[in-house]
Design a protein around this motif. Structure first.
Motif, PDB file in Angstrom:
ATOM      1  N   GLN A   1      -1.694   2.252  -0.707  1.00 22.70           N
ATOM      2  CA  GLN A   1      -2.032   1.627   0.452  1.00 22.70           C
ATOM      3  C   GLN A   1      -1.980   0.194   0.329  1.00 22.70           C
ATOM      4  OE1 GLN A   1      -5.204   3.114   3.157  1.00 22.70           O
ATOM      5  NE2 GLN A   1      -6.433   1.296   2.633  1.00 22.70           N
ATOM      6  N   ALA A   2      -2.571  -0.492  -0.842  1.00 21.70           N
ATOM      7  CA  ALA A   2      -2.542  -1.875  -0.879  1.00 21.70           C
ATOM      8  C   ALA A   2      -0.948  -2.500  -0.981  1.00 21.70           C
ATOM      9  CB  ALA A   2      -3.144  -2.096  -2.375  1.00 21.70           C
ATOM     10  N   ALA A   3      -0.125  -1.644  -1.753  1.00 19.95           N
ATOM     11  CA  ALA A   3       1.359  -1.986  -2.068  1.00 19.95           C
ATOM     12  C   ALA A   3       2.031  -2.115  -0.492  1.00 19.95           C
ATOM     13  CB  ALA A   3       1.842  -1.054  -2.612  1.00 19.95           C
ATOM     14  N   LEU A   4       1.571  -1.151   0.529  1.00 20.13           N
ATOM     15  CA  LEU A   4       2.052  -1.176   1.798  1.00 20.13           C
ATOM     16  C   LEU A   4       1.477  -2.227   2.861  1.00 20.13           C
ATOM     17  CD1 LEU A   4       2.332   2.568   2.420  1.00 20.13           C
ATOM     18  CD2 LEU A   4       3.916   1.162   1.625  1.00 20.13           C
ATOM     19  N   ARG A   5       0.153  -2.603   2.450  1.00 21.36           N
ATOM     20  CA  ARG A   5      -0.206  -3.429   3.166  1.00 21.36           C
ATOM     21  C   ARG A   5      -0.056  -4.909   3.128  1.00 21.36           C
ATOM     22  NH1 ARG A   5      -6.637  -1.556   4.931  1.00 21.36           N
ATOM     23  NH2 ARG A   5      -5.852   0.458   6.187  1.00 21.36           N
ATOM     24  N   GLY A   6       0.020  -5.183   1.779  1.00 18.38           N
ATOM     25  CA  GLY A   6       0.403  -6.685   1.632  1.00 18.38           C
ATOM     26  C   GLY A   6       1.565  -6.569   0.375  1.00 18.38           C
ATOM     27  N   ASP A   7       1.795  -7.878   0.143  1.00 20.27           N
ATOM     28  CA  ASP A   7       3.083  -8.327  -0.676  1.00 20.27           C
ATOM     29  C   ASP A   7       3.019  -8.601  -2.023  1.00 20.27           C
ATOM     30  OD1 ASP A   7       1.794 -10.616  -0.489  1.00 20.27           O
ATOM     31  OD2 ASP A   7       3.299 -11.807   0.679  1.00 20.27           O
ATOM     32  N   ARG A   8       1.919  -8.341  -2.554  1.00 17.24           N
ATOM     33  CA  ARG A   8       1.799  -8.647  -3.944  1.00 17.24           C
ATOM     34  C   ARG A   8       2.623  -7.717  -4.939  1.00 17.24           C
ATOM     35  NH1 ARG A   8      -3.240  -6.829  -7.952  1.00 17.24           N
ATOM     36  NH2 ARG A   8      -2.552  -8.461  -9.501  1.00 17.24           N
ATOM     37  N   LEU A   9       2.796  -6.451  -4.683  1.00 18.28           N
ATOM     38  CA  LEU A   9       3.837  -5.645  -5.448  1.00 18.28           C
ATOM     39  C   LEU A   9       5.069  -6.158  -5.198  1.00 18.28           C
ATOM     40  CD1 LEU A   9       4.389  -3.360  -7.280  1.00 18.28           C
ATOM     41  CD2 LEU A   9       4.536  -1.884  -5.272  1.00 18.28           C
TER      42      LEU A   9
ATOM     43  N   ARG B   1       9.799  -8.945  -7.064  1.00 19.23           N
ATOM     44  CA  ARG B   1      10.944 -10.113  -6.839  1.00 19.23           C
ATOM     45  C   ARG B   1      11.105 -11.170  -7.923  1.00 19.23           C
ATOM     46  NH1 ARG B   1      10.867 -14.171  -1.756  1.00 19.23           N
ATOM     47  NH2 ARG B   1      12.811 -15.071  -2.231  1.00 19.23           N
ATOM     48  N   ARG B   2       9.981 -11.557  -8.481  1.00 25.18           N
ATOM     49  CA  ARG B   2      10.110 -12.650  -9.734  1.00 25.18           C
ATOM     50  C   ARG B   2      10.782 -12.115 -11.044  1.00 25.18           C
ATOM     51  NH1 ARG B   2       4.782 -13.586  -7.549  1.00 25.18           N
ATOM     52  NH2 ARG B   2       3.888 -12.291  -9.230  1.00 25.18           N
ATOM     53  N   LYS B   3      10.428 -10.601 -11.025  1.00 18.87           N
ATOM     54  CA  LYS B   3      11.223 -10.197 -12.259  1.00 18.87           C
ATOM     55  C   LYS B   3      12.767  -9.959 -12.083  1.00 18.87           C
ATOM     56  CE  LYS B   3       7.129  -7.988 -13.669  1.00 18.87           C
ATOM     57  NZ  LYS B   3       6.911  -7.582 -15.171  1.00 18.87           N
TER      58      LYS B   3
ATOM     59  N   SER C   1      14.416  -7.801   3.632  1.00 16.95           N
ATOM     60  CA  SER C   1      13.896  -6.679   4.289  1.00 16.95           C
ATOM     61  C   SER C   1      13.067  -5.712   3.533  1.00 16.95           C
ATOM     62  CB  SER C   1      14.807  -5.824   4.779  1.00 16.95           C
ATOM     63  OG  SER C   1      15.706  -5.234   3.835  1.00 16.95           O
ATOM     64  N   LEU C   2      13.064  -5.828   2.178  1.00 17.35           N
ATOM     65  CA  LEU C   2      12.325  -5.191   1.299  1.00 17.35           C
ATOM     66  C   LEU C   2      10.789  -5.543   1.262  1.00 17.35           C
ATOM     67  CD1 LEU C   2      14.699  -4.406  -1.539  1.00 17.35           C
ATOM     68  CD2 LEU C   2      14.079  -2.774   0.056  1.00 17.35           C
ATOM     69  N   ALA C   3      10.634  -6.885   1.805  1.00 20.89           N
ATOM     70  CA  ALA C   3       9.097  -7.430   1.776  1.00 20.89           C
ATOM     71  C   ALA C   3       8.554  -6.942   2.762  1.00 20.89           C
ATOM     72  CB  ALA C   3       9.479  -8.952   1.953  1.00 20.89           C
ATOM     73  N   ALA C   4       8.872  -6.175   3.804  1.00 22.17           N
ATOM     74  CA  ALA C   4       7.895  -5.427   5.060  1.00 22.17           C
ATOM     75  C   ALA C   4       6.657  -5.002   4.416  1.00 22.17           C
ATOM     76  CB  ALA C   4       8.811  -4.350   5.418  1.00 22.17           C
ATOM     77  N   THR C   5       5.731  -5.418   5.119  1.00 24.14           N
ATOM     78  CA  THR C   5       4.275  -4.946   5.019  1.00 24.14           C
ATOM     79  C   THR C   5       3.822  -4.359   6.352  1.00 24.14           C
ATOM     80  OG1 THR C   5       3.295  -7.186   5.544  1.00 24.14           O
ATOM     81  CG2 THR C   5       3.844  -6.791   3.455  1.00 24.14           C
TER      82      THR C   5
END
Length: 114
Positions: free
Chosen positions: A37-45, A50-52, A62-66
């Motif tokens: 749920q946290a991975a879908l609601r926010g952009d932290r994951l 992305r940084r990796k 488009s993969l950043a969708a929340t």
């Protein structure tokens, strides 16, 4: 429009992605539900992933969708975990997040309009 996804983790202990920094750490149905749920609601994951990447600026945004309204219910039955995900995030994004979190140790059982 929201969609409901019925997902099973056949063995919660094996539901881990290739990168421990991005992977599930949960041990219970409720824990897996909370992390997804946290991975879908926010952009932290997404941001960590992305940084990796070799070229972070070239990642498809488009993969950043929340979805701040996404919900995930989790229930454990012996070793397997059942998750019910309700979200407006596209299926391709949901699958990408699940691969990061659980690797290939998950199954999509059904999809319905919420």
């Amino acid at each position: 429009m929201a969609t409901r996804y019925y997902i099973t983790l056949p063995d919660g202990a094996l539901a881990r992605g290739a990168d421990p920094d991005l992977s599930f750490t949960a041990l219970s149905g409720e824990g897996f539900a909370s992390e997804l749920q946290a991975a879908l609601r926010g952009d932290r994951l997404f941001d960590k992933w992305r940084r990796k990447q070799p070229e972070p600026d070239e990642v498809d945004l488009s993969l950043a969708a929340t979805d701040p309204d996404a919900t995930v219910e989790g229930a454990q039955d012996d070793l397997h975990i059942d998750l019910i995900v309700t979200t407006s995030i596209p299926g391709t994004v949901l699958k990408q997040r699940l691969r990061l979190l659980a690797g290939s140790a998950w199954e999509l059982r059904d999809v319905k309009t919420a």
